[in-house]
Enzyme design. Structure first.
Site, mmCIF file in Angstrom:
data_model
loop_
_atom_site.group_PDB
_atom_site.id
_atom_site.type_symbol
_atom_site.label_atom_id
_atom_site.label_comp_id
_atom_site.label_asym_id
_atom_site.label_seq_id
_atom_site.Cartn_x
_atom_site.Cartn_y
_atom_site.Cartn_z
ATOM 1 N N GLY A 13 0.822 -1.197 0.000
ATOM 2 C CA GLY A 13 0.000 0.000 0.000
ATOM 3 C C GLY A 13 0.855 1.245 0.000
ATOM 4 N N SER A 14 0.333 2.324 0.585
ATOM 5 C CA SER A 14 0.993 3.626 0.543
ATOM 6 C C SER A 14 2.414 3.567 1.100
ATOM 7 C CB SER A 14 0.160 4.648 1.317
ATOM 8 O OG SER A 14 0.821 5.891 1.357
ATOM 9 N N GLN A 15 2.573 3.134 2.344
ATOM 10 C CA GLN A 15 3.914 3.073 2.922
ATOM 11 C C GLN A 15 4.720 1.908 2.358
ATOM 12 O OE1 GLN A 15 5.630 5.100 4.865
ATOM 13 N NE2 GLN A 15 3.982 6.572 5.224
ATOM 14 N N SER A 72 -3.973 -11.082 -4.069
ATOM 15 C CA SER A 72 -3.788 -9.641 -3.961
ATOM 16 C C SER A 72 -3.656 -8.988 -5.337
ATOM 17 C CB SER A 72 -2.540 -9.320 -3.138
ATOM 18 O OG SER A 72 -2.239 -7.948 -3.199
ATOM 19 N N SER A 104 -2.253 -6.331 -5.852
ATOM 20 C CA SER A 104 -0.968 -5.617 -5.892
ATOM 21 C C SER A 104 0.164 -6.477 -6.437
ATOM 22 C CB SER A 104 -0.593 -5.133 -4.486
ATOM 23 O OG SER A 104 -1.519 -4.193 -4.012
ATOM 24 N N HIS A 109 4.141 1.908 12.431
ATOM 25 C CA HIS A 109 3.198 2.436 13.410
ATOM 26 C C HIS A 109 3.195 1.464 14.579
ATOM 27 C CE1 HIS A 109 -1.186 3.704 14.519
ATOM 28 N NE2 HIS A 109 -0.288 4.490 15.093
ATOM 29 N N ASP A 156 0.436 9.821 17.642
ATOM 30 C CA ASP A 156 -0.074 9.687 16.285
ATOM 31 C C ASP A 156 -1.603 9.648 16.285
ATOM 32 O OD1 ASP A 156 0.632 9.166 13.412
ATOM 33 O OD2 ASP A 156 -0.571 7.385 13.778
ATOM 34 N N GLU A 208 -4.131 12.644 14.831
ATOM 35 C CA GLU A 208 -5.120 12.332 13.799
ATOM 36 C C GLU A 208 -6.535 12.698 14.241
ATOM 37 O OE1 GLU A 208 -2.780 8.395 12.015
ATOM 38 O OE2 GLU A 208 -4.490 8.166 13.348
ATOM 39 N N GLU A 265 -8.929 28.017 1.235
ATOM 40 C CA GLU A 265 -7.822 28.857 1.698
ATOM 41 C C GLU A 265 -7.081 28.259 2.899
ATOM 42 O OE1 GLU A 265 -8.547 33.029 2.073
ATOM 43 O OE2 GLU A 265 -9.792 33.113 0.272
#
Length: 348
Positions: free
Chosen positions: A27-29, A52, A54, A109, A192, A196, A232
């Site tokens: 995934g992302s990490q 999977s 991936s 994590h 963390d 969040e 903004e």
């Protein structure tokens, strides 16, 4: 005493040079760590379950892809890059049966370790390397010759080399270029989750949405409410990120600065801080973790309806319309758990 900042000279990748590194999950990490480590000249294999989506993505990027259990057997250092809620099942089925003395288990994590959702054997090193940025940023900064700051933590040091391994990994993914700080699994996990929930995601999104609703309910155009309460926000956050709060205040008008210091504390007042303190206690006690695990095990009975309702909010429809006119904003459509290919391509 100021925390020591580890840089590239403190984080040579030599301790990983003759080792096999397994990234479990893509995934992302996971994809960012794997690609950066591979580009640093290290041997990386990817561990995934048989079906999977991936697997093909990872193969196309030049990785050897293995079933999770086989990757754990083959590797000296195993990075568990699956979601917190998924870690226990993957760990119990494929990881722990294949751990042998001297191997290293690595997390980005501390949730699973700190809240004891997995049981660690006493014959392995257990470390944490946590870049302070999303995976696509870890990748893009690495490709630009830079890096994002990172954290390391040592939970078990059986071999006596756990810290060297953690620093080498941080060096290999580029974090040491920006600076690496040492923490522990408890501090990483609690801060963390708190950040969040109370500030970065929960606090910011609730504040933005409330401001938007107040203006619209008072009869102002939703487009104007969107510009002032959401669009903004990036300008202000970028100034804070680059110059701190004081630097941001120096850069805005005096009217805005006076509104900041005189009205801000009336909105985010002592009662908000008190509720933040209460939420911190719930995180520290494990109450939030238990509730989150129960929600996952229920099949997201509460979570999915909330997601659906939030996605249908007027601010989302207004924003989608306005962003379509903004040619300078990259129109990304990243979905939860979706195409890692889109994340990877966006980081190149």
């Amino acid at each position: 005493m100021a925390a020591k900042i580890y840089t590239t000279k403190d984080a040579p990748i030599a301790p990983l040079k003759k080792k096999t590194l397994a990234v479990i999950g893509f995934g992302s990490q996971g994809h960012a760590h794997a690609l950066n480590l591979k580009d640093s000249g290290l041997k990386v294999v990817i561990g995934l379950y048989k079906k999977s989506k991936s697997r093909e993505v990872a193969k196309k990027l030049g990785f050897e892809v293995m079933d999770t259990a086989d990757a754990v057997k083959a590797a000296d250092v195993i990075f568990v890059a699956t979601p917190d809620t998924v870690i226990p099942s993957v760990y119990n089925k494929d990881i722990v049966p294949n751990l042998t003395p001297g191997k290293t288990l690595l997390f980005s994590h501390g949730f699973a370790v700190h809240f004891n959702t997995i049981k660690l054997p006493d014959f392995i090193d257990v470390i944490l390397v946590a870049p302070k940025g999303p995976g696509h940023t870890v990748r893009s900064q690495f490709l630009a010759g830079k890096g994002v700051p990172g954290l390391i933590a040592i939970h078990q040091d059986v071999t006596g080399n756990a810290k060297k391994t953690a620093l080498a990994w941080a060096g290999g993914i580029g974090c040491a270029r920006a600076g690496v700080f040492e923490t522990n699994f408890r501090e990483d996990t609690v801060t963390d989750l708190f950040g969040e929930q109370c500030v970065l995601c929960g606090g910011a999104s609730a504040l933005v949405k409330a401001g938007f609703e107040v203006l619209v309910e008072a009869g102002y155009q939703p487009e104007m409410a969107y510009f002032e309460c959401l669009h903004e926000l990036k300008l202000i956050v970028d100034l804070m990120n680059e110059q701190g709060i004081a630097g941001m205040r120096f850069s805005v008008s005096e009217t805005a600065e006076w509104g900041d210091v005189s009205v801000g504390p009336k909105i985010i007042d002592a009662s908000v801080k008190k509720r933040m303190q209460k939420q911190l206690k719930e995180i520290e006690s494990g109450k939030f973790a238990k509730e989150w695990i129960a929600e996952y095990e229920s099949g997201y009975k509460r979570f999915n309806p909330i997601r659906k309702a939030e996605a249908a909010h007027q601010i989302e429809k207004t924003g989608a319309k306005l962003r379509s006119t903004m040619s300078w904003i990259k129109q990304s459509k990243i979905k939860k758990g979706a195409s890692q290919a889109s994340l990877i391509s966006s980081s190149k």
